[in-house]
Write a protein that holds these residues in place. Structure first.
Motif, short mmCIF file in Angstrom:
data_model
loop_
_atom_site.label_atom_id
_atom_site.label_comp_id
_atom_site.label_asym_id
_atom_site.label_seq_id
_atom_site.Cartn_x
_atom_site.Cartn_y
_atom_site.Cartn_z
N ARG A 118 0.64 -1.60 0.28
CA ARG A 118 0.20 -0.22 -0.41
C ARG A 118 0.82 1.36 0.04
O ARG A 118 0.16 1.98 -0.84
N ASP A 119 1.78 1.46 1.33
CA ASP A 119 2.93 2.37 0.62
C ASP A 119 3.21 2.84 -1.19
O ASP A 119 3.41 3.50 -1.20
N TYR A 120 3.50 0.83 -1.68
CA TYR A 120 4.37 1.70 -2.41
C TYR A 120 2.92 2.55 -3.78
O TYR A 120 3.71 2.85 -4.46
N LEU A 121 1.50 1.83 -3.31
CA LEU A 121 0.98 2.37 -4.56
C LEU A 121 0.65 3.88 -4.18
O LEU A 121 1.02 4.63 -4.72
N SER A 122 0.79 4.35 -2.55
CA SER A 122 0.55 5.23 -2.10
C SER A 122 1.28 6.64 -3.17
O SER A 122 1.30 7.99 -3.13
N TRP A 123 3.07 5.79 -2.60
CA TRP A 123 3.91 6.67 -3.16
C TRP A 123 3.55 7.25 -4.95
O TRP A 123 4.04 8.09 -5.42
N ARG A 124 3.26 5.85 -5.23
CA ARG A 124 3.11 6.54 -6.86
C ARG A 124 1.51 6.68 -7.51
O ARG A 124 1.50 8.31 -8.14
N GLN A 125 0.81 7.13 -6.62
CA GLN A 125 -0.36 8.47 -6.85
C GLN A 125 0.24 9.38 -5.49
O GLN A 125 -0.58 10.96 -6.52
N VAL A 126 1.08 9.74 -5.23
CA VAL A 126 1.33 10.82 -4.15
C VAL A 126 1.89 11.70 -5.96
O VAL A 126 2.11 13.22 -5.84
N ASP A 127 2.85 10.40 -6.01
CA ASP A 127 3.72 11.22 -7.81
C ASP A 127 2.70 12.02 -8.33
O ASP A 127 3.35 12.57 -8.99
N CYS A 128 1.95 11.44 -8.66
CA CYS A 128 1.25 11.52 -9.60
C CYS A 128 0.58 12.50 -9.69
O CYS A 128 0.63 13.91 -10.34
#
Ligand code: ATP
Ligand code: ATP
Ligand code: MG
Ligand code: MG
Ligand code: MG
Ligand code: MG
Length: 285
Positions: A144-154
Motif C-alpha cells: 500500500r505504501d508503494y501504491l500511495s507513493w505512485r499516487q502521490v507522485d501523480c
C-alpha cells in the motif's frame, strides 16, 4: 531434441524465482514517451485519449492474467500487482514481467486506432515500447505504501504540469522562464498561480489527471448490474461443460475468478486511505 550434446547450455540459465508469499509488482513505463507524445501530438499536459488507451490496455492485461489483483496507472506507466499467493510461472521474474509488458504493448498497439483518429496512425520507427521491472513487497502495508507513493507522485507531477502548461499556454511564457519561476515553489504557490492568474481551481481538474487510474475486479459492491450479462453467459458455458454433475471446487473457483474478471473496472479514486481497501476486501485478502 532431448539429450543432445548441446543441452548443457541450459544450465547457464539463472534462477530468478521471486521470494514466496510476497506481493509482486510489475511496473512498466513507456520508453521515450516525451518525444513519442510530441510525435503524435498529445495534448499537454494530459491527453485524455492517451490515458484512455493506457487504461484500456491495462484492463485487457488484468482480464488476461487472472493472478493480477489490482493495477495503478499514471502518465506512461502502469503498476500491475500479482497476489502474494501467485504461483504463475513458478514466480519467475523474467517470465512474469515479459508476459505483462508484451501483453500490454500488444493491446496498446491493437487499441490505438480505437482511441486516436485515423490521421494519427502509428508509424515505424515511432512505435510504442515499454520497459519493465519486478519488485517484491513482503507486507500489505509495504504494498500500500508503494501504491500511495505512485499516487502521490501523480498528484505532485500533475500540479506541476498543470501550472507549467497554464503559464505557457495561457500566460504566453517561454519554457525557461516558467521553469525558473516554478523552481522551489510549494503546492500552495502553484495553486495560487493557477487561481490568481488563470482563474483555475486545481480541485476542479479532472479526477483522472489528479488521481491516476485504478484497475481492479468488481464484485457486488458498486453497480451490481455491470457484470450481469457476463455472469449469465458464463453460467451457461459451465452448464454445457459439466452437464450432469455438480461443479467441482476448482471449477467453482475458476468460475468465480472468470466472473470477477468479466467486470474489470477503471476508477479514479484515492487508494491511499483505508476506505478503498476496506470496501474491497477481495483485492488484498
Ligand atoms: P523514459 O524512457 O526514461 O521513461 P520518457 O520520455 O518516457 O523517458 P517519463 O519520465 O516516463 O519519460 O515521462 C513520460 C512523458 O510522456 C511525460 O513527461 C509526458 O511528456 C509524456 N506523456 C505521457 N503520457 C501523456 C499524456 N497522457 N498526455 C501528455 N503527455 C504524456
Ligand atoms: P508456452 O506458453 O509454454 O511457451 P506454447 O504453446 O507456446 O506454450 P512452445 O513450446 O513454445 O509452446 O511451442 C510453440 C508451439 O507453437 C509449437 O509447438 C507449435 O505448435 C506452434 N508454432 C509456433 N510457430 C509455429 C509455426 N511457424 N508454424 C506452426 N506452428 C507453430
Ligand atoms: Mg523510464
Ligand atoms: Mg517513460
Ligand atoms: Mg513515466
Ligand atoms: Mg511458447
Amino acid at each position: 531434441m532431448a539429450n543432445s550434446k548441446y543441452e548443457y547450455v541450459r544450465s547457464f540459465e539463472q534462477s530468478d524465482t521471486l521470494l514466496p508469499n510476497t506481493w509482486i509488482v510489475v511496473r512498466i513505463d513507456g520508453r521515450g514517451f516525451h518525444s513519442f507524445s510530441n510525435r503524435y501530438n498529445f495534448t499537454k499536459p494530459n491527453d485524455i485519449r492517451a490515458l484512455n488507451l493506457m487504461n484500456a490496455a491495462a484492463s485487457a492485461v488484468v482480464k488476461e492474467i487472472p493472478d493480477l489483483c489490482i493495477a495503478y496507472g499514471v502518465s506512461d506507466e502502469y503498476s500491475f500487482i500479482f497476489h502474494k499467493t501467485t504461483t504463475l510461472f513458478d514466480r519467475r521474474s523474467s517470465k512474469l514481467l515479459s508476459t505483462v509488458v508484451s501483453t500490454f504493448t500488444a493491446f496498446y498497439i491493437h487499441l490505438w486506432r480505437v482511441h486516436f483518429p485515423p490521421d494519427i496512425a502509428l508509424q515505424p520507427p515511432h512505435l510504442p515500447t515499454f520497459d519493465a521491472r519486478t519488485i517484491c513487497y513482503p507486507t500489505l502495508a509495504n504494498l500500500r505504501d508503494y501504491l500511495s507513493w505512485r499516487q502521490v507522485d501523480c498528484h505532485i507531477n500533475n500540479l506541476y504540469n498543470t501550472t507549467f502548461w497554464a503559464m505557457r499556454q495561457k500566460g504566453g511564457m517561454g519554457p525557461r522562464e516558467v521553469e525558473e519561476e516554478l523552481k522551489g515553489t510549494l503546492a500552495s504557490d502553484k495553486n495560487e498561480i493557477l487561481w490568481g492568474r488563470f482563474g483555475i481551481n486545481y480541485n476542479d481538474e479532472n479526477e483522472i489527471f489528479k488521481k491516476g487510474s485504478v484497475v481492479f475486479c468488481q464484485y457486488e459492491l458498486e453497480e451490481p448490474a455491470e457484470g450481469r450479462t457476463d455472469t449469465l453467459a458464463l453460467e451457461e458455458d459451465e452448464a454445457t461443460a459439466v452437464p450432469d454433475t455438480e461443479p467441482s471446487r476448482t471449477q467453482k473457483e475458476r468460475a468465480k475468478k472468470v466472473r470477477a474478471k468479466a467486470s474489470v473496472v477503471v476508477r479514479h479514486i484515492d487508494i491511499i486511505k483505508d476506505d478503498f481497501w476496506e470496501r474491497r476486501p477481495w483485492i488484498s485478502s
